[in-house]
Design an enzyme around this catalytic site. Structure first.
Site, PDB file in Angstrom:
ATOM      1  N   ILE A   1       0.730  -1.152   0.179  1.00  0.00           N
ATOM      2  CA  ILE A   1      -0.035   0.077  -0.042  1.00  0.00           C
ATOM      3  C   ILE A   1       1.257   1.111   0.337  1.00  0.00           C
ATOM      4  O   ILE A   1       1.680   1.514   0.701  1.00  0.00           O
ATOM      5  CB  ILE A   1      -0.451   0.221   1.347  1.00  0.00           C
ATOM      6  CG1 ILE A   1      -1.846  -1.377   0.578  1.00  0.00           C
ATOM      7  CG2 ILE A   1      -2.228   1.363   1.432  1.00  0.00           C
ATOM      8  CD1 ILE A   1      -2.880  -1.408   2.705  1.00  0.00           C
TER       9      ILE A   1
ATOM     10  N   HIS B   1       9.444   3.146  -0.116  1.00  0.00           N
ATOM     11  CA  HIS B   1      10.201   2.034  -0.896  1.00  0.00           C
ATOM     12  C   HIS B   1       8.535   1.478  -1.529  1.00  0.00           C
ATOM     13  O   HIS B   1       9.468   0.365  -2.389  1.00  0.00           O
ATOM     14  CB  HIS B   1      11.084   1.474  -0.889  1.00  0.00           C
ATOM     15  CG  HIS B   1      11.055   0.327   0.370  1.00  0.00           C
ATOM     16  ND1 HIS B   1      10.599   1.233   1.972  1.00  0.00           N
ATOM     17  CD2 HIS B   1      11.587  -0.616   0.251  1.00  0.00           C
ATOM     18  CE1 HIS B   1      10.316  -1.228   2.201  1.00  0.00           C
ATOM     19  NE2 HIS B   1      10.969  -1.248   1.339  1.00  0.00           N
TER      20      HIS B   1
ATOM     21  N   THR C   1       4.559   3.013   2.305  1.00  0.00           N
ATOM     22  CA  THR C   1       5.964   2.440   2.346  1.00  0.00           C
ATOM     23  C   THR C   1       6.526   4.400   0.923  1.00  0.00           C
ATOM     24  O   THR C   1       5.938   4.228   0.476  1.00  0.00           O
ATOM     25  CB  THR C   1       5.978   1.281   2.132  1.00  0.00           C
ATOM     26  OG1 THR C   1       7.641   1.689   1.932  1.00  0.00           O
ATOM     27  CG2 THR C   1       5.522   1.453   0.631  1.00  0.00           C
TER      28      THR C   1
HETATM   29  N1  INI Z   1       5.547  -5.612   2.626  1.00  0.00           N
HETATM   30  C1  INI Z   1       4.704  -5.550   2.303  1.00  0.00           C
HETATM   31  O1  INI Z   1       4.242  -6.984   1.915  1.00  0.00           O
HETATM   32  N2  INI Z   1       2.962  -4.627   1.525  1.00  0.00           N
HETATM   33  C2  INI Z   1       3.665  -2.747   1.847  1.00  0.00           C
HETATM   34  O2  INI Z   1       3.215  -1.812   1.924  1.00  0.00           O
HETATM   35  C3  INI Z   1       5.268  -2.582   2.999  1.00  0.00           C
HETATM   36  N3  INI Z   1       6.027  -1.453   2.735  1.00  0.00           N
HETATM   37  O3  INI Z   1       4.964  -0.588   3.381  1.00  0.00           O
HETATM   38  O4  INI Z   1       7.010  -1.451   2.933  1.00  0.00           O
HETATM   39  C4  INI Z   1       5.891  -3.819   2.610  1.00  0.00           C
HETATM   40  N4  INI Z   1       7.486  -3.825   3.129  1.00  0.00           N
HETATM   41  C5  INI Z   1       8.631  -5.375   3.405  1.00  0.00           C
HETATM   42  C6  INI Z   1       8.992  -5.626   2.939  1.00  0.00           C
HETATM   43  O5  INI Z   1       8.592  -6.178   2.367  1.00  0.00           O
HETATM   44  C7  INI Z   1      10.214  -6.647   3.101  1.00  0.00           C
HETATM   45  O6  INI Z   1       9.387  -7.677   4.201  1.00  0.00           O
HETATM   46  C8  INI Z   1      11.191  -5.524   4.020  1.00  0.00           C
HETATM   47  O7  INI Z   1      11.921  -4.707   2.718  1.00  0.00           O
HETATM   48  C9  INI Z   1      12.926  -6.983   4.431  1.00  0.00           C
HETATM   49  O8  INI Z   1      13.104  -7.454   3.221  1.00  0.00           O
END
Ligand code: INI
Length: 172
Positions: free
Chosen positions: A94, A100, A98
């Protein structure tokens, strides 16, 4: 004399289409816990679809990962086992959450495509990418259907289609 069009007979073109017959298929569900209130609905939707199509729980492996970035990693490990005919990816990214967003969206999608290409396995993608939580809610069972359910249906159809296409091969 030139034949009249009405006298010319043509062989029909053979059309191949997958059906929703899930007999003898095994599935891997790879679901991320990030935004779990959304992904749990996607997971339930996928399981509902498989259950409707007669897939027993014993034919389903459910793999949980922390976030969408980890989905392709687990999908790759699962594909390598040769256990399943299709992998269904379930996640929710979403934008509001985030910085990134683009990295998570692009890497999860391209990572899944790479697994699909490398292992010649069906991979369907129900990793939601939305601007808002409301949009994610809509796509996980509210106004816009349940993308997990749809991805499971597509997985069954594509496995069946690939089986049919393979039957036209020369057996090598
Ligand atoms: N992971 C998600 O599945 N959805 C998100 O919106 C999200 N955000 O918002 O950052 C997210 N981040 C975590 C990412 O997938 C990894 O788990 C993390 O970067 C560690 O590798």
């Amino acid at each position: 004399m030139i034949a009249k069009v009405s006298e010319v007979t043509h062989q029909q073109v053979t059309r191949i289409e997958g059906s929703l017959m899930a007999q003898g298929m095994r599935f891997g569900l790879v679901c991320s816990r990030f935004n779990e209130f959304i992904t749990s609905s996607l997971l339930q939707g996928a399981k509902d679809a498989l259950s409707r199509l007669g897939v027993a729980n014993s034919e389903i492996l459910e793999v949980m990962v922390p976030g969408a970035l980890e989905i392709p990693q687990a999908a790759r490990a699962l594909a390598r086992t040769g256990y399943c005919d299709a992998i269904i990816a379930l996640g929710a990214v979403i934008r509001g959450d985030t910085a990134h967003f683009d990295v998570v969206v692009n890497q999860s999608a391209s990572g899944l495509s790479a697994v699909e290409a490398e292992y010649a396995i069906v991979v369907t993608n129900a990793i939601l990418t939305t601007d808002t939580i409301e949009q994610a809610i809509d796509r996980s069972g509210a106004k816009a259907g349940n993308k997990g359910y749809e991805a499971a249906m597509v997985a069954v159809e594509m496995v069946d289609l690939f089986r049919k296409i393979r039957s036209y091969g020369k057996g090598d």
